[in-house]
Motif scaffolding. Structure first.
Motif: not given
Length: 415
Positions: A245-246, A369-375, A381-389
């Protein structure tokens, strides 16, 4: 004048002793507030930090995950250090190093050195936080006074995250470096009081040196492992969402740090009010039910974000998710802390807590680290949000597995 020798444990009777215990609790709870502030104060400032030092998203996220990594790295050997050198020495040394690392981080122009100081500060937090809880258990009388002390300690930790967000929004308007220096100022205020009030307890008294780093029995204790998995999922997925979100609010909406900080408050303010009532909630509903409901709330929040307009849309996208994740923390975080030590012999609890907290911090490292790589990929943002879910769903699976054992676990947690 500040005494040159460390004080002994405060006496347990009289008005003077009560005042001294209150002052000691202020020091320990204040240190917990600083540790929580240290996590959140850098969050809204991350885009400005990246711009100021010429860092990519993958690089600047280590300002957050580096702190968690340092925290995790020293948690398990912390009891050995306190057994060898004594709680007071370890506590004061960690506080001094924390101040020096904060000053170095705020002054550097090197991204690598900044991350290194964050790792060091995480290690210092790993020494002060468990020692603070151990001191409370040692010097506060068993019963209502000790439970109130733990509640105040937890309340300051919850408040620290909120204070850090607001302080970050204010300070980043002047310079992102101030967000790195602010915790040092708070620690300097506490240091003389800690020097005067923190009691000594040698390793011979604690007896912790007789234990291995991780007793084999703890590695097979299912409630502890489930609690660690659930807390890792909850903490890691939540921080990963805020990281997403930031940068999304900054790039898509052009929001300044102060507005981002205010936007995050619905996710953390409810936890401040709930910190004092977590024990009552566990007595009423049990840890397993609360953990499962909290995990469900977080998954629903992430799912809403994934299926909805994304974090760039606040009122219809991010806000409902923040409200749901805030609810998840209110329901589950205190219950997870209690579940982690339920049914564990008193002699092993001093090692069970660091093991549990290690899982919490490693969850943050992996998720960030995984979210930053996906972003950083070109897919949005969809891959990052899918990982977070998916990370949230992992916690839900662990929580549902714990429902089968809820009778024995909950009985142990409320004793």
């Amino acid at each position: 004048m500040i005494p040159r020798t460390g004080p002994q444990a405060p006496p347990r009777g009289g008005a003077a002793a009560g005042a001294r215990l209150g002052a000691l609790l202020f020091v320990l709870a204040g240190n917990m507030l600083i540790d929580a502030l240290e996590v959140s104060v850098v969050l809204p400032a991350l885009p400005a930090t990246a711009e100021g030092l010429g860092l990519s998203l993958n690089e600047v996220q280590w300002v957050m995950s580096g702190f968690a990594l340092g925290f995790a790295a020293l948690l398990l050997i912390g009891p050995r250090l306190t057994a060898r050198f004594g709680r007071r020495r370890v506590y004061l040394a960690a506080l001094v190093v924390f101040v020096l690392a904060s000053l170095a981080g705020g002054a550097t122009d090197s991204g690598a050195l900044l991350v290194a100081t964050r790792v060091v500060k995480g290690g210092c937090a790993a020494l002060t936080a468990p020692v603070g809880l151990a001191i409370i258990a040692t010097v506060f009388p068993d019963g209502p006074r000790q439970r109130r002390a733990v509640s105040v300690y937890s309340l300051f930790g919850a408040a620290g995250f909120t204070v850090g967000l607001l302080l970050s929004g204010l300070l980043t308007a002047f310079s992102w470096r101030l967000t790195l220096l602010a915790p040092a100022a708070a620690a300097l205020v506490l240091l003389p009081f800690a020097w005067r009030l923190v009691p000594e307890q040698s390793g011979e008294q604690s007896g912790e040196q007789r234990h291995p780093v991780v007793p084999r029995a703890l590695l097979g204790h299912r409630p502890l492992l489930r609690a660690a998995a659930g807390a890792a999922s909850l903490n890691g997925s939540h921080l990963a969402l805020l990281l997403t979100a930031v940068f999304t609010l900054r790039t898509e909406r052009g929001w300044p740090p102060w507005l981002t900080a205010v936007a995050f408050l619905p996710a953390c303010v409810p936890l401040v009010g709930a910190a004092l009532f977590s024990g009552r909630m566990v007595e009423r509903f049990g840890t397993a039910r609360l953990v499962a409901l909290g995990a469900l709330a977080s998954v629903l929040g992430y799912g809403w974000q994934l299926a909805g307009p994304g974090p760039g849309a606040y009122a219809t996208g991010l806000l409902p998710t923040l409200l749901l994740t805030g609810t998840a923390f209110v329901l589950a975080f205190g219950a997870l802390n209690m579940q982690a030590t339920a049914g564990i012999p008193a002699a092993d609890r001093g090692l069970a807590v660091p093991l549990y907290q290690t899982g919490v911090q490693l969850g943050a490292v992996v998720a960030l680290t995984a979210t930053a790589a996906l972003l950083s990929s070109a897919a949005g943002t969809v891959p990052a949000l899918a990982f977070i879910t998916a990370a949230g769903a992992f916690g839900l699976v662990a929580a549902l597995a714990g429902l089968a054992d809820r009778t024995s676990t909950d009985a142990a947690a409320v004793r």
